[in-house]
Write a protein that holds these residues in place. Sequence first.
Motif, PDB file in Angstrom:
ATOM      1  N   ALA A 255      40.434  11.438  60.182  1.00 14.85           N
ATOM      2  CA  ALA A 255      39.700  12.941  60.272  1.00 14.85           C
ATOM      3  C   ALA A 255      39.959  13.828  61.652  1.00 14.85           C
ATOM      4  CB  ALA A 255      38.377  13.009  60.029  1.00 14.85           C
ATOM      5  N   ALA A 256      39.799  12.887  62.724  1.00 13.23           N
ATOM      6  CA  ALA A 256      39.890  13.574  64.082  1.00 13.23           C
ATOM      7  C   ALA A 256      41.411  14.017  64.178  1.00 13.23           C
ATOM      8  CB  ALA A 256      39.558  12.576  64.998  1.00 13.23           C
ATOM      9  N   ALA A 257      42.244  13.100  63.740  1.00 14.34           N
ATOM     10  CA  ALA A 257      43.696  13.682  63.896  1.00 14.34           C
ATOM     11  C   ALA A 257      44.029  14.715  63.236  1.00 14.34           C
ATOM     12  CB  ALA A 257      44.645  12.507  63.614  1.00 14.34           C
ATOM     13  N   GLU A 258      43.511  14.918  62.116  1.00 11.08           N
ATOM     14  CA  GLU A 258      43.560  16.214  61.300  1.00 11.08           C
ATOM     15  C   GLU A 258      43.193  17.320  61.982  1.00 11.08           C
ATOM     16  OE1 GLU A 258      42.451  15.254  57.536  1.00 11.08           O
ATOM     17  OE2 GLU A 258      44.219  14.200  56.941  1.00 11.08           O
ATOM     18  N   VAL A 259      41.974  17.169  62.609  1.00 11.34           N
ATOM     19  CA  VAL A 259      41.308  18.353  63.332  1.00 11.34           C
ATOM     20  C   VAL A 259      42.493  18.757  64.290  1.00 11.34           C
ATOM     21  CG1 VAL A 259      39.489  18.878  65.212  1.00 11.34           C
ATOM     22  CG2 VAL A 259      38.907  17.613  62.966  1.00 11.34           C
ATOM     23  N   ARG A 260      42.963  17.569  64.889  1.00 13.06           N
ATOM     24  CA  ARG A 260      43.908  17.991  66.200  1.00 13.06           C
ATOM     25  C   ARG A 260      44.909  18.734  65.379  1.00 13.06           C
ATOM     26  NH1 ARG A 260      42.025  13.007  67.889  1.00 13.06           N
ATOM     27  NH2 ARG A 260      44.099  11.949  67.262  1.00 13.06           N
ATOM     28  N   MET A 261      45.455  18.205  64.470  1.00 13.78           N
ATOM     29  CA  MET A 261      46.599  19.041  63.600  1.00 13.78           C
ATOM     30  C   MET A 261      46.247  20.676  63.457  1.00 13.78           C
ATOM     31  SD  MET A 261      47.915  16.233  61.255  1.00 13.78           S
ATOM     32  CE  MET A 261      48.991  17.327  60.115  1.00 13.78           C
ATOM     33  N   ALA A 262      45.093  20.922  62.970  1.00 12.05           N
ATOM     34  CA  ALA A 262      44.636  22.083  62.472  1.00 12.05           C
ATOM     35  C   ALA A 262      44.239  22.973  63.757  1.00 12.05           C
ATOM     36  CB  ALA A 262      43.163  22.139  61.909  1.00 12.05           C
ATOM     37  N   ALA A 263      44.281  22.342  65.022  1.00 11.25           N
ATOM     38  CA  ALA A 263      43.922  22.931  66.260  1.00 11.25           C
ATOM     39  C   ALA A 263      45.278  23.368  66.727  1.00 11.25           C
ATOM     40  CB  ALA A 263      43.148  22.110  67.363  1.00 11.25           C
ATOM     41  N   ASP A 304      41.151  29.533  61.708  1.00 14.96           N
ATOM     42  CA  ASP A 304      40.044  29.107  62.044  1.00 14.96           C
ATOM     43  C   ASP A 304      38.910  28.520  61.098  1.00 14.96           C
ATOM     44  OD1 ASP A 304      40.795  30.017  64.562  1.00 14.96           O
ATOM     45  OD2 ASP A 304      39.367  31.825  64.597  1.00 14.96           O
ATOM     46  N   ARG A 305      39.336  28.829  59.857  1.00 16.56           N
ATOM     47  CA  ARG A 305      38.742  28.484  58.518  1.00 16.56           C
ATOM     48  C   ARG A 305      39.056  26.718  58.398  1.00 16.56           C
ATOM     49  NH1 ARG A 305      33.930  31.036  56.912  1.00 16.56           N
ATOM     50  NH2 ARG A 305      34.155  33.461  57.379  1.00 16.56           N
ATOM     51  N   GLU A 306      40.387  26.759  58.363  1.00 19.05           N
ATOM     52  CA  GLU A 306      41.131  25.541  58.437  1.00 19.05           C
ATOM     53  C   GLU A 306      40.528  24.496  59.208  1.00 19.05           C
ATOM     54  OE1 GLU A 306      43.106  22.445  56.215  1.00 19.05           O
ATOM     55  OE2 GLU A 306      42.550  24.574  55.461  1.00 19.05           O
ATOM     56  N   LEU A 307      40.253  24.709  60.508  1.00 18.07           N
ATOM     57  CA  LEU A 307      39.914  24.045  61.678  1.00 18.07           C
ATOM     58  C   LEU A 307      38.415  23.855  61.380  1.00 18.07           C
ATOM     59  CD1 LEU A 307      40.345  22.758  64.433  1.00 18.07           C
ATOM     60  CD2 LEU A 307      39.796  24.805  65.336  1.00 18.07           C
TER      61      LEU A 307
END
Length: 426
Positions: A255-263, A304-307
């Motif tokens: 989940a943290a990696a997907e946060v970095r991808m979204a950022a 921003d919503r996706e992030l």
Amino acid sequence: MFRLASLLVLALCCSAPVLAQPVALSLDEVAGFAANQSRQLAAYRAQALAARERAVAAAQRPDPVLRLGINNLPIDGADRFSVARDFMTMRSVGVMQELTRADKLLARSERARLDADVAEVASQQALATLQRDAAMAWFDRSFQESMRALLVEQQAQARLQADAAETLYRGNRGSQADVLLARAQIGQLDERIAAAEQQIAAATTRLTRWIGLAASRPLQPRPALVLPAWTGEDLERHLPRHPQIAALAQQEAVAAAEVRMAAADRQPDWSVELMFNQRGSAYSNMVSLNFSLPLQWDRKSRQDRELAARQALADKALAEREDMQRAHVAEVRAMLQEWQGAQRRLAHYGNGLIPLAQQRSAASLVAYRSGSGMLPAVLEARRAEIDTRIEALRIEMELARLWSELTYLLPHGDDAAEAITSRTTP
């Protein structure tokens, strides 16, 4: 020479039964067989390999795009469909490449690599589960065989008592009722022995599920059970290695990696295109160089919503892992309390109840043989002794179950080996 050959043949014949006798199956072997024969573990290894391969692919930029076309082709008039007479008509060939940012590629590769870690943790969980179940099946069969041996021992004594009662009856010193009562106890023991043999067969079948044909081998004596060292230490420090908690920790990392991808996706990527345009022979050829960039005109409502959504999922994974760890700490503490209670009960049976039951059986038998006691009292005392010893075996079975649960709770290969000592149970 003939004498030497005869001696060799004799030696082979004498040693053949020994060589043919199967080696007793130990608890350590069961854990090894369960790990080596599991196809589920092979599936997880393949899944981890696939994730590592995807991680390499995810770190690469997209493939270049080849473009072919005809631009400004006339469709009417004298030059219609001619690719050479009109000066604006061009045959073009070009290549376009997306220049993905390095941080995006790194985030995608890390996300794919974490899938391999997830598969490895799942493999550890599957290994712990199948080794635990195989150990419990081994213990189940071992205790059922001990129960059958106890019943067979009592049956032999019951047959001797029945023969004695029949002798007394024929000598007019006993009653026919005593003979029938003794024979009835033999029949009851026959039923209990048959039930124990059925349980042994069922336990062997369950053991075959985990270790294959080796389950048909005789069993070694049960080892003395000692809990892993970590159970006497700080549970909060050790339980993060629990496969289920580790799996949730990996989901948290994903989940943290997907946060970095979204950022990283909040920053658009440039694309570059180089095109060669060929015109008629009377005209000059041309080259075009184009750059393109997505316009994130509504980043607040999209990127921003996706992030924010990815961050919420990361918070969810963190909360689930913490809750799971609390649950397992409470579960392990409850099992340790059960272990201590069962040990106290077993000591009470071994030091008090079983000796008293044996003394009662011996005293009632002495009284019967001296003529001051009755046969029903002897049989009742023996029945109580059997039930007491069987109850002690059931407590041992509960201890073995708890040992299996705790020993194979964490993916530590040495815990099981350290927990089994060379001293065997009586």
